[in-house]
Design a protein around this motif. Structure first.
Motif, mmCIF file in Angstrom:
data_model
loop_
_atom_site.group_PDB
_atom_site.id
_atom_site.type_symbol
_atom_site.label_atom_id
_atom_site.label_comp_id
_atom_site.label_asym_id
_atom_site.label_seq_id
_atom_site.Cartn_x
_atom_site.Cartn_y
_atom_site.Cartn_z
ATOM 1 N N SER A 85 3.039 1.563 -3.204
ATOM 2 C CA SER A 85 2.300 1.860 -4.433
ATOM 3 C C SER A 85 1.770 3.289 -4.428
ATOM 4 O O SER A 85 1.738 3.945 -5.469
ATOM 5 N N ILE A 86 1.363 3.780 -3.245
ATOM 6 C CA ILE A 86 0.871 5.166 -3.166
ATOM 7 C C ILE A 86 2.012 6.140 -3.464
ATOM 8 O O ILE A 86 1.859 7.096 -4.236
ATOM 9 N N PHE B 181 2.903 5.797 -7.170
ATOM 10 C CA PHE B 181 1.847 6.373 -8.013
ATOM 11 C C PHE B 181 1.997 7.892 -8.101
ATOM 12 O O PHE B 181 1.837 8.484 -9.171
ATOM 13 N N SER C 221 0.835 -1.202 0.000
ATOM 14 C CA SER C 221 0.000 0.000 0.000
ATOM 15 C C SER C 221 0.867 1.247 0.000
ATOM 16 O O SER C 221 0.729 2.129 -0.863
#
Lengths: 100, 238
Positions: free
Chosen positions: B194-195, B198, B191
């Motif tokens: 990836s945040i 991103f 999590s």
């Protein structure tokens, strides 16, 4: 781009995609047995990959999106896939209809 | 009907429902970007990987070297190497030809439902895998065709929540793996990574980078969950 080129690019993309889908197994199956750390890593693949699709969407989501995910997560503790999916979708549509 | 076929169809239904808007959207966008209906349907039938197809048609609309489009599709789909390595271990009863067809059908949701099938205590059979995989395949092609023909007639997709349905679906799959060893640390690591990826590197790299973080956490964790004899066997051969 001419018609012939477009179809060639599409077929090239198809071959490249198939290479990724068959490649991981072809490489790994060359080893007779798998080290437990590799095994542990591979067992983590589904949760790890799927999390990366959900987390940024949740992070950048508004009230409706977060509400839908929260309801779906709660529903997942008791119910199967279809029920939790329906609960999340109804929450999402409802909250968006309220303008959230 | 055979139980494996029935179970395969049942597993495919929620995926087909949640993927349908994307198939239609792809068809509509493809034609909008200058592809013919035939080319759009051919792309869905040969590539069969939604996110990378979206990237592909986006690049078709610009004047970009053909090899660069192919490379971009390859990059977006690189995560399938991990799926292949993981799910290949469950295909012990498959013939080489069956494996070839199965890998062609190895989309994100196909991988997820196949792992979930194994997780629920079933042996992974070719009959189950081909049923669910071909069901997704046939609908994906039909949706592309519909989208390409009628794309401009789509209703308000935002109000219907179409853009977010797959996220809800994927969350449900993440939750289905919660009994696995190291689930929480893996999900937390992926999590956060990836945040960050991103927002810093951008899509689609958040998938590969985020997944890598979770996998490394699992691989680096103490081997307590593994039976002693298995661990020794692994070390002897490594």
């Amino acid at each position: 781009m001419s018609d012939g080129t477009t179809l060639l690019v599409i077929l090239g993309a198809a071959l490249a995609t198939f290479a990724t889908r068959a490649g991981g197994h072809l490489v790994l199956s060359r080893f007779r047995s798998i080290h437990p750390r590799v095994e542990a890593g591979l067992n983590a693949v589904p949760a790890a990959v799927l999390t990366t699709i959900v987390a940024p969407a949740a992070f950048n989501g508004g009230v409706a999106e977060l509400g839908a995910l929260a309801v779906a997560a709660l529903a997942s503790l008791r119910f199967g896939m279809t029920t939790l999916f329906a609960a999340g979708a109804v929450t999402l549509i409802g909250l968006r209809a309220l303008g959230l | 009907m055979n139980q494996e076929i029935r179970d395969g169809l049942r597993a495919a239904v929620p995926v087909i429902i949640s993927a349908a808007p994307f198939g239609v959207l792809f068809g509509a966008l493809a034609v909008d970007n200058g592809l013919s209906v035939f080319e759009a349907v051919t792309m869905s039938a040969t590539v069969f990987a939604g996110a990378s197809q979206m990237v592909g048609i986006e690049l078709f609309g610009q004047s970009i070297a053909p090899w660069l489009i192919v490379f971009s599709v390859f990059a977006v789909n690189f995560r399938h190497v991990l799926y292949s390595a993981a799910i290949g271990r469950r295909m012990v009863s498959f013939t080489p030809l069956q494996k070839g067809l199965s890998f062609f059908l190895l989309t994100d949701p196909q991988f997820a439902i196949a792992e979930a099938r194994y997780e629920a205590g079933h042996r992974l059979t070719f009959r189950w895998y081909a049923t669910s995989g071909l069901a997704l395949y046939v609908f994906w092609i039909a949706e592309t065709w519909l989208g390409a023909l009628f794309g401009r007639l789509l209703p308000d997709s935002h109000a219907l929540g179409l853009d977010f349905l797959l996220t809800i679906y994927f969350l449900g799959l993440v939750m289905s793996f919660r009994k696995r060893a190291l689930w929480l640390p893996v999900v937390l690591a992926s999590s956060v990574a990836s945040i960050i990826a991103f927002n810093v590197v951008g899509s689609p790299w958040h998938v590969s980078l985020g997944a890598l973080a979770g996998i490394l956490v699992a691989a680096a964790a103490p081997l307590e969950g593994v039976r002693e004899d298995e661990a020794n066997e692994g070390r002897a051969d490594a």
